[in-house]
Design an enzyme around this catalytic site. Structure first.
Site, PDB file in Angstrom:
ATOM      1  N   ARG A 133       2.161  -7.090   8.650  1.00 21.76           N
ATOM      2  CA  ARG A 133       1.480  -5.742   9.266  1.00 21.76           C
ATOM      3  C   ARG A 133       2.119  -5.664  10.738  1.00 21.76           C
ATOM      4  NH1 ARG A 133      -4.600  -7.577   6.950  1.00 21.76           N
ATOM      5  NH2 ARG A 133      -4.512  -6.040   5.141  1.00 21.76           N
TER       6      ARG A 133
ATOM      7  N   PHE B 169     -15.735   3.679   6.254  1.00 26.73           N
ATOM      8  CA  PHE B 169     -14.168   3.954   6.044  1.00 26.73           C
ATOM      9  C   PHE B 169     -14.016   3.843   4.532  1.00 26.73           C
ATOM     10  CE2 PHE B 169     -14.216  -0.459   7.049  1.00 26.73           C
ATOM     11  CZ  PHE B 169     -13.691  -1.351   5.923  1.00 26.73           C
TER      12      PHE B 169
ATOM     13  N   ARG C  78      -2.397 -14.831   4.185  1.00 24.31           N
ATOM     14  CA  ARG C  78      -3.082 -14.203   5.182  1.00 24.31           C
ATOM     15  C   ARG C  78      -2.459 -14.390   6.373  1.00 24.31           C
ATOM     16  NH1 ARG C  78      -7.388 -10.356   3.795  1.00 24.31           N
ATOM     17  NH2 ARG C  78      -7.762 -10.598   5.967  1.00 24.31           N
TER      18      ARG C  78
ATOM     19  N   LYS D 178       0.921  -1.280  -0.040  1.00 21.10           N
ATOM     20  CA  LYS D 178      -0.019   0.025  -0.019  1.00 21.10           C
ATOM     21  C   LYS D 178       0.933   1.161   0.114  1.00 21.10           C
ATOM     22  CE  LYS D 178      -3.932  -2.386   2.240  1.00 21.10           C
ATOM     23  NZ  LYS D 178      -4.945  -2.386   3.090  1.00 21.10           N
TER      24      LYS D 178
ATOM     25  N   THR E  65      -5.917  -7.284  10.240  1.00 21.71           N
ATOM     26  CA  THR E  65      -6.272  -6.387   9.431  1.00 21.71           C
ATOM     27  C   THR E  65      -5.533  -5.109  10.399  1.00 21.71           C
ATOM     28  OG1 THR E  65      -8.085  -7.234   8.745  1.00 21.71           O
ATOM     29  CG2 THR E  65      -8.084  -4.754   8.581  1.00 21.71           C
TER      30      THR E  65
ATOM     31  N   GLU F 119      -9.221 -10.313  -8.702  1.00 20.80           N
ATOM     32  CA  GLU F 119      -8.181  -9.356  -8.097  1.00 20.80           C
ATOM     33  C   GLU F 119      -6.813  -9.360  -9.041  1.00 20.80           C
ATOM     34  OE1 GLU F 119      -9.521  -8.900  -3.708  1.00 20.80           O
ATOM     35  OE2 GLU F 119      -7.492  -9.712  -4.134  1.00 20.80           O
TER      36      GLU F 119
ATOM     37  N   TYR G 193     -12.152  -1.704  -4.380  1.00 24.09           N
ATOM     38  CA  TYR G 193     -12.907  -1.817  -3.023  1.00 24.09           C
ATOM     39  C   TYR G 193     -14.363  -1.844  -2.886  1.00 24.09           C
ATOM     40  CZ  TYR G 193      -8.323  -2.310  -0.536  1.00 24.09           C
ATOM     41  OH  TYR G 193      -7.150  -2.612  -0.094  1.00 24.09           O
TER      42      TYR G 193
ATOM     43  N   ASN H 205      -2.097  -0.217   6.840  1.00 19.92           N
ATOM     44  CA  ASN H 205      -1.533  -1.639   7.144  1.00 19.92           C
ATOM     45  C   ASN H 205      -0.839  -2.382   6.360  1.00 19.92           C
ATOM     46  OD1 ASN H 205      -3.713  -2.356   5.432  1.00 19.92           O
ATOM     47  ND2 ASN H 205      -4.928  -3.560   6.884  1.00 19.92           N
TER      48      ASN H 205
HETATM   49  P1  ATP Z   1      -7.396  -6.399   2.902  1.00 18.88           P
HETATM   50  O1  ATP Z   1      -8.549  -6.510   2.073  1.00 18.88           O
HETATM   51  O2  ATP Z   1      -6.652  -4.989   2.332  1.00 18.88           O
HETATM   52  O3  ATP Z   1      -6.202  -7.310   2.755  1.00 18.88           O
HETATM   53  P2  ATP Z   1      -8.551  -7.387   5.088  1.00 18.88           P
HETATM   54  O4  ATP Z   1      -8.809  -8.215   4.330  1.00 18.88           O
HETATM   55  O5  ATP Z   1      -7.621  -7.481   6.422  1.00 18.88           O
HETATM   56  O6  ATP Z   1      -7.529  -6.113   4.305  1.00 18.88           O
HETATM   57  P3  ATP Z   1     -10.921  -5.622   4.851  1.00 18.88           P
HETATM   58  O7  ATP Z   1     -11.933  -5.880   5.896  1.00 18.88           O
HETATM   59  O8  ATP Z   1     -11.132  -6.517   3.508  1.00 18.88           O
HETATM   60  O9  ATP Z   1      -9.552  -6.127   5.628  1.00 18.88           O
HETATM   61  O10 ATP Z   1     -10.687  -4.078   4.818  1.00 18.88           O
HETATM   62  C1  ATP Z   1     -10.069  -3.563   3.633  1.00 18.88           C
HETATM   63  C2  ATP Z   1      -9.107  -2.400   4.128  1.00 18.88           C
HETATM   64  O11 ATP Z   1      -9.800  -1.448   4.669  1.00 18.88           O
HETATM   65  C3  ATP Z   1      -8.343  -2.948   5.147  1.00 18.88           C
HETATM   66  O12 ATP Z   1      -7.039  -3.491   4.712  1.00 18.88           O
HETATM   67  C4  ATP Z   1      -7.789  -1.346   5.596  1.00 18.88           C
HETATM   68  O13 ATP Z   1      -7.017  -0.724   4.947  1.00 18.88           O
HETATM   69  C5  ATP Z   1      -9.234  -0.759   5.391  1.00 18.88           C
HETATM   70  N1  ATP Z   1      -9.846  -0.756   6.730  1.00 18.88           N
HETATM   71  C6  ATP Z   1     -10.715  -1.899   7.199  1.00 18.88           C
HETATM   72  N2  ATP Z   1     -11.209  -1.702   8.428  1.00 18.88           N
HETATM   73  C7  ATP Z   1     -11.089  -0.264   8.849  1.00 18.88           C
HETATM   74  C8  ATP Z   1     -11.359   0.469   9.704  1.00 18.88           C
HETATM   75  N3  ATP Z   1     -12.260   0.079  10.666  1.00 18.88           N
HETATM   76  N4  ATP Z   1     -11.112   1.861   9.554  1.00 18.88           N
HETATM   77  C9  ATP Z   1     -10.337   2.265   8.465  1.00 18.88           C
HETATM   78  N5  ATP Z   1      -9.999   1.429   7.447  1.00 18.88           N
HETATM   79  C10 ATP Z   1     -10.301   0.199   7.484  1.00 18.88           C
HETATM   80 MG    MG Z   2      -9.988  -7.839   2.718  1.00 13.01          MG
END
Ligand code: ATP
Ligand code: MG
Length: 139
Positions: A104, A59, A87, A11, A93, A128, A51, A114
């Protein structure tokens, strides 16, 4: 049967802070093979599409702004059971909850910044990977 590819992004904050080399080293030393790689700048429209599943989350707007704020590194990684294995390597996250030894934990700054993305299912890994890479860019 579990699939053998996953998709990742380093990122903007992690890329800008010069962590790409160390992150790739962690990935390769865990036995992932690089099957495609590039750096690029996402437009907010492209980040919004990537996204899309989070559109209703509070968010979403900030996430799209952040992901289009600077250069990212995108890659397809290959390994047996790649989605689950990756993962595990990236950690929770929220970097504050991530285990020692995860990407992370080492490089994440906040729940939003993150450091890396990792696909959450074989189906999404395939979607993706082809969102970012053509057949010609993959080996
Ligand atoms: P990613 O999809 O990026 O691998 P993830 O699967 O661990 O991350 P997701 O729930 O898919 O988490 O959220 C996607 C992204 O949105 C997160 O990686 C983070 O950058 C952002 N994000 C998630 N939760 C929050 C939050 N509560 N506040 C701000 N940003 C968030
Ligand atoms: Mg995700």
């Amino acid at each position: 049967m579990a699939g053998n590819i996953t998709f990742t992004m380093i990122k903007p904050e992690a890329y800008q802070n010069g962590h790409a080399g160390k992150i790739l080293d962690m990935i390769l030393s865990k036995g992932f093979r690089l099957s495609a790689i590039k750096i690029l700048n996402l437009t907010s429209k492209q980040a919004g599409k990537f996204y899309e599943v989070h559109r209703e989350r509070p968010f979403y707007g900030e996430l799209v702004g952040f992901m289009s704020s600077g250069t990212i590194l995108a890659a397809i990684l290959e390994k047996e059971n790649a989605v689950e294995e990756y993962r595990k390597l990236i950690g929770s996250t929220n970097p504050a909850n991530a285990d020692e030894g995860t990407i992370r934990k080492a490089f994440g700054q906040s729940i939003q910044m993150n450091a890396v993305h990792g696909s959450d299912s074989d189906e999404n890994a395939a979607i993706e990977a082809s969102f970012f890479f053509s057949e010609l860019e993959r080996c």
